[in-house]
Design an enzyme around this catalytic site. Structure first.
Site, PDB file in Angstrom:
ATOM      1  N   CYS A 283     -11.235  19.691  82.556  1.00 26.23           N
ATOM      2  CA  CYS A 283     -12.627  19.993  82.870  1.00 26.23           C
ATOM      3  C   CYS A 283     -13.581  19.211  81.977  1.00 26.23           C
ATOM      4  O   CYS A 283     -13.313  18.974  80.803  1.00 26.23           O
ATOM      5  CB  CYS A 283     -12.861  21.495  82.699  1.00 26.23           C
TER       6      CYS A 283
ATOM      7  N   HIS B  47       0.852  -1.188   0.000  1.00 23.56           N
ATOM      8  CA  HIS B  47       0.000   0.000   0.000  1.00 23.56           C
ATOM      9  C   HIS B  47       0.890   1.241   0.000  1.00 23.56           C
ATOM     10  O   HIS B  47       1.731   1.412   0.888  1.00 23.56           O
ATOM     11  CB  HIS B  47      -0.913   0.022   1.233  1.00 23.56           C
TER      12      HIS B  47
ATOM     13  N   CYS C 261     -18.678  23.157  71.989  1.00 28.45           N
ATOM     14  CA  CYS C 261     -18.418  22.837  70.582  1.00 28.45           C
ATOM     15  C   CYS C 261     -17.975  24.105  69.845  1.00 28.45           C
ATOM     16  O   CYS C 261     -18.276  25.229  70.252  1.00 28.45           O
ATOM     17  CB  CYS C 261     -19.688  22.265  69.948  1.00 28.45           C
TER      18      CYS C 261
END
Length: 591
Positions: free
Chosen positions: A310, A158, A315
């Site tokens: 403590c 080819h 939070c």
């Protein structure tokens, strides 16, 4: 002392001699170091010592290959296939790549069914398209007419122009090693494109890349070879299986396991190493730490660590919920009547009723698990750090101190190899000791006798290695700082060489015993020994246990002397000259 060797219960290890590493006990029942010849008293005779040790050394079952070695082997395999099959070297190379560079597989497949092999690989007998004497041909990619001189074709025929070929090949090479299996650009064609086409149309840069891929494929596609996994190392290794030992030592000084390519990890198997590395990097230990050392905020559920005495917890914003650390109840319900800031009567009462049993049990289990893991990991990491430091000291010794010591002591460097050998042994022993902690972590908890005996062996190994390390590191310094030759240097040589030999023997047998699963410790908690002797037996008959796997003598060596020129140290078993009043290795007084 009687030489009777009774079976010791593994839970009564204190009855053994205090110094397992040195092995100076006469009634040690576990002859745990007996991989020597039956005549233990003759084994360490001066005349045969080096020969016997050499015969016990395992044969090297791997070969280190430099780039030039790889190229030579690759060329030899290509030439062999091309000669036997009467094909071109390019076709031989294509065949070998298809069969992962196995010459025998190429021969077997080719002679069994040549046509099938040709079709599978893309080696055509004759072109699919004939062009006779055409002066111009049409390129199958750009569809332009080009003179015959500017057209190239694979074995299929080819036609494609040089420009299209170059673009096609360049793109394929840029995509990676898949370019080694390049086929004709025609979608319907399977003809192979060999290195001859690459050399004709590709750029110099692409040629170099292709050649590099080809060279690397010889190692990466071959099941018997691998690249050294050390960063920046260009050496390859071929391995011959069969010995059961997968440790490989590359020329770059990196040691790795052939089976899993991780760092060499004897006596631990590859599966244990994989689990240990995964555990070290996994998030599971983070979760264990959180579970063991924190509690969730009753309102927002975020984990909170208590960092003061403590019990009044607040939070973090935006939650800001105030609660009791013990019972997790709102702090507004607490005060003097509930025990104040450092206690909680409400929690104590609820705990007695079993309200917090499950949560406390989970937290306690997580804490114990974390503490156990931390114990082993810290010691694993500590020995790794010590090994890295020892490697740096070894390099410093080889590049600077040996030459300096040679000048100070007026001795050739060849006579100072015992120092380098000691440091190499330290590096190796640090590696082994490091992995014994991974071994211990995964040792089943219910095997109490085996676990206790393992920890005993490990402790003695650690003690002996520290003795060697201290001698090589601390006791060498006065000679490095001396102004001239020292009379004590020969004594130091004897001591360091002796410690190196003793430590090496101990660790080699320790590795074998651990790899065998400490088989000498039975399920009833007794450490078994195959060797027995009567009370009237001579010292040389002690410790002649069977040579089966795992049989591992308590003493580091049985350096028995039949002549009157030496005496054997009870502490470290070193054979000292008769005139010495203390051992030259461990400084133990003569008894």
């Amino acid at each position: 002392m009687d030489s009777e060797e009774d079976m010791h219960d593994a839970n009564d290890l204190e009855s053994l001699d205090d110094d397992y590493y040195s092995g100076g006990t006469e009634d040690a029942a576990m002859n745990y170091y007996s991989d020597y010849d039956d005549d233990a008293d003759d084994y360490f005779d001066e005349a045969d010592d080096s020969e016997r040790l050499e015969s016990r050394r395992p044969e090297q079952n791997f070969t280190i290959l430099k780039e030039s070695d790889i190229q030579q082997r690759q060329e030899e395999d290509i030439t062999r296939v091309a000669t036997v099959l009467s094909i071109s070297r390019v076709d031989a190379s294509i065949l070998l790549r298809h069969y992962n560079w196995s010459v025998s597989k190429v021969h077997d497949a080719w002679f069994a069914e040549e046509d099938r092999v040709r079709k599978a690989v893309g080696l055509l007998d004759k072109p699919i398209i004939e062009h006779a004497d055409a002066r111009e041909l049409t390129c199958g990619i750009c569809f332009e007419n080009h003179p015959r001189a500017k057209i190239e074709m694979a074995s299929c025929g080819h036609p494609f122009c040089l420009s299209c070929w170059e673009g096609y090949i360049s793109t394929s090479i840029s995509d990676g090693p898949g370019c080694l299996m390049l086929r004709c650009p025609d979608p319907a064609c399977g003809a192979a494109v060999g290195q001859d086409m690459i050399n004709r149309v590709a750029s110099d840069e692409d040629k170099q890349k292709y050649s590099r891929y080809l060279l690397r494929s010889y190692i990466e596609d071959n099941k018997k070879s691998k690249w050294c996994p050390a960063p920046g190392c260009e050496y390859a290794v071929t391995f011959d299986a069969g010995s059961g030992n997968y440790d490989v030592s590359c020329l770059c000084s990196y040691c790795f396991c052939w089976n899993c390519t991780e760092e060499a990890h004897r006596p631990v198997d590859c599966g244990t190493v994989s689990k240990w590395i995964l555990k070290n990097s996994a998030e599971s230990e983070n979760m264990n730490w959180i579970l063991a050392n924190s509690k969730p905020c009753p309102k927002c559920k975020r984990p909170i660590e208590k960092n003061q005495g403590c019990m009044h917890m607040t939070c973090t914003p935006p939650c800001k919920f105030e609660f009791c650390w013990l019972c997790l109840g709102a702090w507004s319900d607490h005060g003097e009547r509930t025990g104040g800031f450092y206690a909680c009567n409400r929690y104590e009462a609820a705990k007695q009723e079993g309200v917090y049993d499950d949560a406390e049990r989970r937290r306690e289990m997580a804490k114990n698990s974390l503490e156990r893991y931390t114990h082993y990991y810290e010691r694993w990491a500590s020995n790794q750090s010590s090994r890295q430091k020892a490697l740096a000291d070894l390099h410093q010794m080889q590049t600077v101190h040996i030459e300096k010591l040679s000048d100070i002591q007026c001795q050739p460097e060849s006579q100072l190899k015992f120092i380098t050998e000691a440091w190499l042994q330290i590096v190796e022993c640090r590696r082994v000791l490091k992995w014994t902690y991974a071994y211990g972590f995964y040792l089943p908890e219910h095997e109490h006798a085996k676990k206790q005996f393992f920890e005993y062996l490990q402790g003695e190994a650690e003690s002996g290695l520290e003795r060697l390390h201290q001698c090589a590191e601390k006791e060498l310094q006065p000679f490095l700082n001396a102004d001239g030759p020292s009379k004590e240097f020969n004594d130091f040589r004897t001591k360091l060489a002796g410690l190196t030999s003793v430590t090496k023997n101990y660790f080699e047998n320790l590795v074998r015993a651990l790899e065998n699963g400490l088989a000498d410790v039975d399920t009833n908690g007794a450490a078994s020994s195959k060797a027995t002797s009567s009370k009237g037996a001579s010292p040389s008959s002690k410790g002649r246990g069977g040579r089966g796997k795992g049989n591992f003598r308590i003493s580091m060596s049985s350096r028995m002397t039949d002549d009157n020129s030496h005496w054997s140290c009870d502490q470290c078993t070193y054979a000292n000259v008769r005139s010495a009043t203390v051992c030259q290795i461990c400084n133990q007084p003569r008894r």
